[in-house]
Design a protein around this motif. Structure first.
Motif, mmCIF file in Angstrom:
data_model
loop_
_atom_site.group_PDB
_atom_site.id
_atom_site.type_symbol
_atom_site.label_atom_id
_atom_site.label_comp_id
_atom_site.label_asym_id
_atom_site.label_seq_id
_atom_site.Cartn_x
_atom_site.Cartn_y
_atom_site.Cartn_z
ATOM 1 N N ALA A 104 -5.743 -16.494 0.571
ATOM 2 C CA ALA A 104 -5.739 -16.002 -0.814
ATOM 3 C C ALA A 104 -5.881 -14.483 -0.853
ATOM 4 N N GLU A 105 -6.710 -13.935 0.019
ATOM 5 C CA GLU A 105 -6.879 -12.483 0.069
ATOM 6 C C GLU A 105 -5.603 -11.814 0.575
ATOM 7 N N TYR A 106 -4.940 -12.455 1.532
ATOM 8 C CA TYR A 106 -3.644 -11.931 2.003
ATOM 9 C C TYR A 106 -2.652 -11.880 0.850
ATOM 10 N N LEU A 107 -2.623 -12.936 0.061
ATOM 11 C CA LEU A 107 -1.686 -13.006 -1.061
ATOM 12 C C LEU A 107 -1.989 -11.914 -2.091
ATOM 13 N N ARG A 108 -3.273 -11.731 -2.400
ATOM 14 C CA ARG A 108 -3.655 -10.697 -3.365
ATOM 15 C C ARG A 108 -3.284 -9.314 -2.853
ATOM 16 N N SER A 114 -5.238 -14.251 9.483
ATOM 17 C CA SER A 114 -5.674 -12.846 9.571
ATOM 18 C C SER A 114 -4.574 -11.970 10.178
ATOM 19 N N TYR A 115 -3.749 -12.554 11.027
ATOM 20 C CA TYR A 115 -2.650 -11.793 11.638
ATOM 21 C C TYR A 115 -1.631 -11.368 10.583
ATOM 22 N N LEU A 116 -1.478 -12.176 9.545
ATOM 23 C CA LEU A 116 -0.573 -11.811 8.445
ATOM 24 C C LEU A 116 -1.014 -10.490 7.819
ATOM 25 N N SER A 117 -2.314 -10.357 7.605
ATOM 26 C CA SER A 117 -2.836 -9.126 6.999
ATOM 27 C C SER A 117 -2.658 -7.931 7.921
ATOM 28 N N LEU A 118 -2.756 -8.164 9.216
ATOM 29 C CA LEU A 118 -2.564 -7.090 10.195
ATOM 30 C C LEU A 118 -1.138 -6.528 10.106
ATOM 31 N N ILE A 119 -0.148 -7.416 10.035
ATOM 32 C CA ILE A 119 1.258 -6.989 9.939
ATOM 33 C C ILE A 119 1.512 -6.319 8.589
ATOM 34 N N LEU A 120 0.902 -6.848 7.533
ATOM 35 C CA LEU A 120 1.059 -6.248 6.204
ATOM 36 C C LEU A 120 0.574 -4.803 6.210
ATOM 37 N N GLU A 121 -0.580 -4.554 6.819
ATOM 38 C CA GLU A 121 -1.116 -3.195 6.880
ATOM 39 C C GLU A 121 -0.222 -2.295 7.745
ATOM 40 N N GLU A 122 0.327 -2.864 8.806
ATOM 41 C CA GLU A 122 1.241 -2.104 9.663
ATOM 42 C C GLU A 122 2.472 -1.671 8.855
ATOM 43 N N PHE A 123 2.971 -2.582 8.022
ATOM 44 C CA PHE A 123 4.127 -2.241 7.187
ATOM 45 C C PHE A 123 3.742 -1.210 6.128
ATOM 46 N N ALA A 124 2.583 -1.411 5.490
ATOM 47 C CA ALA A 124 2.141 -0.504 4.423
ATOM 48 C C ALA A 124 1.976 0.918 4.944
ATOM 49 N N ASN A 125 1.583 1.060 6.211
ATOM 50 C CA ASN A 125 1.410 2.398 6.787
ATOM 51 C C ASN A 125 2.719 3.173 6.860
ATOM 52 N N LYS A 126 3.841 2.460 6.796
ATOM 53 C CA LYS A 126 5.152 3.110 6.847
ATOM 54 C C LYS A 126 5.742 3.331 5.464
ATOM 55 N N MET A 127 5.099 2.781 4.448
ATOM 56 C CA MET A 127 5.614 2.915 3.085
ATOM 57 C C MET A 127 5.328 4.301 2.519
ATOM 58 N N ALA A 128 6.171 4.722 1.585
ATOM 59 C CA ALA A 128 5.960 6.008 0.907
ATOM 60 C C ALA A 128 4.620 6.027 0.179
ATOM 61 N N LEU A 129 4.124 4.866 -0.166
ATOM 62 C CA LEU A 129 2.799 4.749 -0.793
ATOM 63 C C LEU A 129 1.750 5.471 0.039
ATOM 64 N N ARG A 130 1.908 5.428 1.366
ATOM 65 C CA ARG A 130 0.923 6.050 2.262
ATOM 66 C C ARG A 130 1.443 7.302 2.969
ATOM 67 N N THR A 131 2.755 7.438 3.054
ATOM 68 C CA THR A 131 3.293 8.593 3.800
ATOM 69 C C THR A 131 3.705 9.736 2.879
ATOM 70 N N GLY A 132 4.078 9.421 1.615
ATOM 71 C CA GLY A 132 4.473 10.477 0.682
ATOM 72 C C GLY A 132 5.610 11.310 1.222
ATOM 73 N N GLY A 133 5.466 12.650 1.118
ATOM 74 C CA GLY A 133 6.425 13.577 1.704
ATOM 75 C C GLY A 133 7.790 13.588 1.050
ATOM 76 N N LEU A 134 8.688 14.324 1.691
ATOM 77 C CA LEU A 134 10.051 14.466 1.179
ATOM 78 C C LEU A 134 10.767 13.122 1.138
ATOM 79 N N SER A 135 10.572 12.308 2.162
ATOM 80 C CA SER A 135 11.272 11.013 2.207
ATOM 81 C C SER A 135 10.840 10.112 1.056
ATOM 82 N N GLY A 136 9.548 10.186 0.687
ATOM 83 C CA GLY A 136 9.056 9.380 -0.435
ATOM 84 C C GLY A 136 9.716 9.783 -1.744
#
Length: 588
Positions: free
Chosen positions: A146-150, A283-305
């Motif tokens: 449920a926490e993964y889904l949220r 719990s591994y699902l959440s690990l991959i989700l965070e790995e993906f989120a680290n590549k999103m403009a949400l976290r990287t910003g910059g010119l590409s965002g």
């Protein structure tokens, strides 16, 4: 059952732009045939899934109070889901991906309240209450999942789309509606399938939203858990499909260890999946989700965002290093050495700080767009936001002074400072000018006749994401899909068949006399020769009765139906197996 939706505190928290997608569940719309379809699928699923599903599924059925014999009402689901910190709402078919995920971020399960037609009992591309209520709801009783889904919803709703993503959403929604509707001409379905296929083959580079939808599909919808050699089912698409839940366990479907590469694996909603991903645990699902989120403009910003937002051609937000958030439709960025030096929105724009609109800086103040330099002043090591009051005084960046500020990237701002706004840390986040001119080389970006100029302060863009910073800054109502789901037609023949189904249901529920079954069966044979499910329900009621002769007639008739309609022979066999071979309890 009560057709209304019991108030759940989580529903009260939903913003208006999400509430517009909610529709009331009119329980009286469910017909006796609908109830029989639900019951057949649930009986088959619980019997089979008890062997192949993750243990959370059966545990969750009990916790969420979902019955095998009756379609769940939202009233009951909300009452029970409250206990595990969730709520449920009814919607009309597919809703836009951002909205779907934002509901999840609020711990609200979106349930398409329609139910598949009997003709599509094994699988429907359209979301329905079997898929959502019997697939998603039980698994969210597992706290870790449920926490993964949220969290997925929280991150996913910030993913930036491309302009083609919404076209794809509309195309898939239309196809799902046409395929589920009765009597849709084949050429219309072919046309809709071609539209989806053409888009799938011409999406270009996958957007963040396309990638995170892929992750959602291969986990939440079609995920397996455990080992590649011995996986269990947890994905709602598999849990709710009596056909695919069995198919996926065969060697025909390739099993792949789940990792972030699944973000680039597209799917076809109209076909059985050729491969599925297996996660070792939730719990591994959440690990991959965070790995993906680290590549999103949400976290990287910059010119590409910023460029992702420009490409999306949709409402989005950038956040600067000071915390100032600019929300609008981004249309231009000037860059130098891979860094943004000036950003521009077109149309209504709002400025916020920590998701709260700054007083006096809503869309009424900025109705035609907003532009500002980003970065440091040329020749200065100290950014404006890092300057102390003494530094600002030294460089004449104070009220009532006329200054000429030359930024890196050859952006020049010249005008009289009116005032500045600071954030909670005391950093300047906005400076307002009168009689101001902004230039980039020979290009005029702002001139005094346009009014006062508000300049954002920030040495870099730390985040870029879809949607506004403050949901109250923009009118987000009227984003409801143009198409609506098509209801089953009322015909004299259908209405007559519904009466027969209702009669059998009442006999089973009230344990009434079974004397009417012979009459029902005779009418069924003569007037509804293609129907197979009601004969199975009649056989179930006759199994332990004295009417051995009638039971034999029903079984012979079902054998004849298998010959006549080979496409449903396995469904008939599966239904009879439940009655004569399964130890499944008759009531849940």
């Amino acid at each position: 059952m009560n057709a209304s939706i019991e108030t759940n505190p989580l529903l009260e928290r939903l913003p208006k732009h999400l509430k517009q997608f909610i529709k009331p569940q009119d329980y009286s719309d469910y017909t006796p045939i609908n109830q029989a379809v639900w019951r057949y699928v649930m009986r088959k699923n619980v019997d089979y899934l008890s062997k192949v599903a993750h243990h959370s599924y059966l545990d969750g059925l009990k916790k969420t109070g979902i019955e095998i014999d009756s379609i769940p009402s939202m009233y009951g689901m909300n009452r029970i889901l409250t206990e595990i910190g969730w709520a449920a709402v009814a919607v009309d078919g597919f809703i836009p991906p951002n909205a779907f995920m934002e509901f999840q971020a609020y711990n609200v399960l979106v349930i398409a309240s329609d139910i598949r037609q009997l003709e599509h009992i094994e699988y429907t591309p359209a979301p329905d209450i079997i898929h959502e209520g019997a697939g998603h709801a039980p698994i969210i009783a597992n706290p870790e999942y449920a926490e993964y889904l949220r969290r997925f919803g929280e991150i996913g709703c910030k993913a930036i789309s491309s302009h083609k993503d919404y076209q794809m959403y509309e195309a898939i929604r239309l196809l799902s509606i046409l395929k589920e509707a009765e009597d849709t001409p084949q050429e219309k379905i072919d046309e809709a399938e071609k539209a989806v296929s053409d888009l799938q083959n011409n999406m270009g580079e996958l957007s963040e939203m396309a990638q995170i939808r892929n992750l959602h599909w291969w986990t939440v919808e079609y995920g397996l858990i455990g080992t590649v050699e011995n996986p269990k089912i947890y994905g709602a698409g598999l849990l709710s499909s009596i056909g695919e839940s069995a198919w996926c366990m065969t060697d025909n479907v390739k099993k792949i260890p789940y990792d972030i590469s699944a973000a680039n694996q597209n799917f076809d909603i109209t076909q059985l999946q050729p491969q599925l991903y297996v996660t070792p645990n939730f719990s591994y699902l959440s690990l991959i989700l965070e790995e993906f989120a680290n590549k999103m403009a949400l976290r990287t910003g910059g010119l590409s965002g910023i460029k992702k937002l420009i490409h999306s051609n949709a409402l989005g937000t950038i956040e600067l290093s000071t915390g100032l958030q600019i929300s609008g439709v981004f249309t231009n960025v000037l860059e130098e050495e891979g860094k943004p030096v000036y950003i521009q929105t077109t149309g209504k724009t709002a400025l916020s700080y920590r998701e709260k609109e700054l007083v006096g800086h809503g869309t009424l103040t900025h109705p035609d767009g907003f532009g500002s330099p980003i970065g440091k002043l040329k020749g200065f090591n100290l950014a404006i936001e890092d300057m102390s009051p003494k530094d600002l005084q030294a460089y004449s960046i104070v009220e009532n002074e006329t200054v000429k500020l030359e930024f890196e990237g050859n952006i020049i701002v010249e005008g009289e400072i009116i005032t500045g706004s600071r954030n909670l840390h005391g950093e300047i986040i906005l400076i307002s000018f009168r009689n101001c001119t902004v230039t980039h080389g020979e290009t005029i970006l702002f001139q005094p006749e346009w009014g006062n100029y508000d300049m954002a302060i920030g040495k870099k863009v730390v985040s870029a994401f879809s949607g506004p910073a403050d949901v109250n800054s923009f009118d987000l109502i009227n984003n409801v899909p143009k198409t609506t789901t098509i209801k089953a037609k009322h015909t004299d023949e259908r209405d007559d068949l519904e009466v027969l189904y209702q009669t059998v249901r009442m006999i089973r529920e009230n344990k009434d006399s079974k004397s009417e079954l012979k009459s029902v069966f005779e009418k069924l044979k003569h007037n509804h020769q293609n129907d197979w499910l009601l004969s199975i329900e009649i056989a179930e009621l006759l199994k332990d009765s004295e009417e051995k002769q009638l039971l034999q007639e029903v079984l012979v008739y079902l054998d004849q139906l298998k010959e006549k309609r080979p496409e449903v022979a396995h469904l008939i066999a599966g239904g009879l197996d439940l009655i004569f071979d399964s130890s499944l309890p008759q009531r849940h």
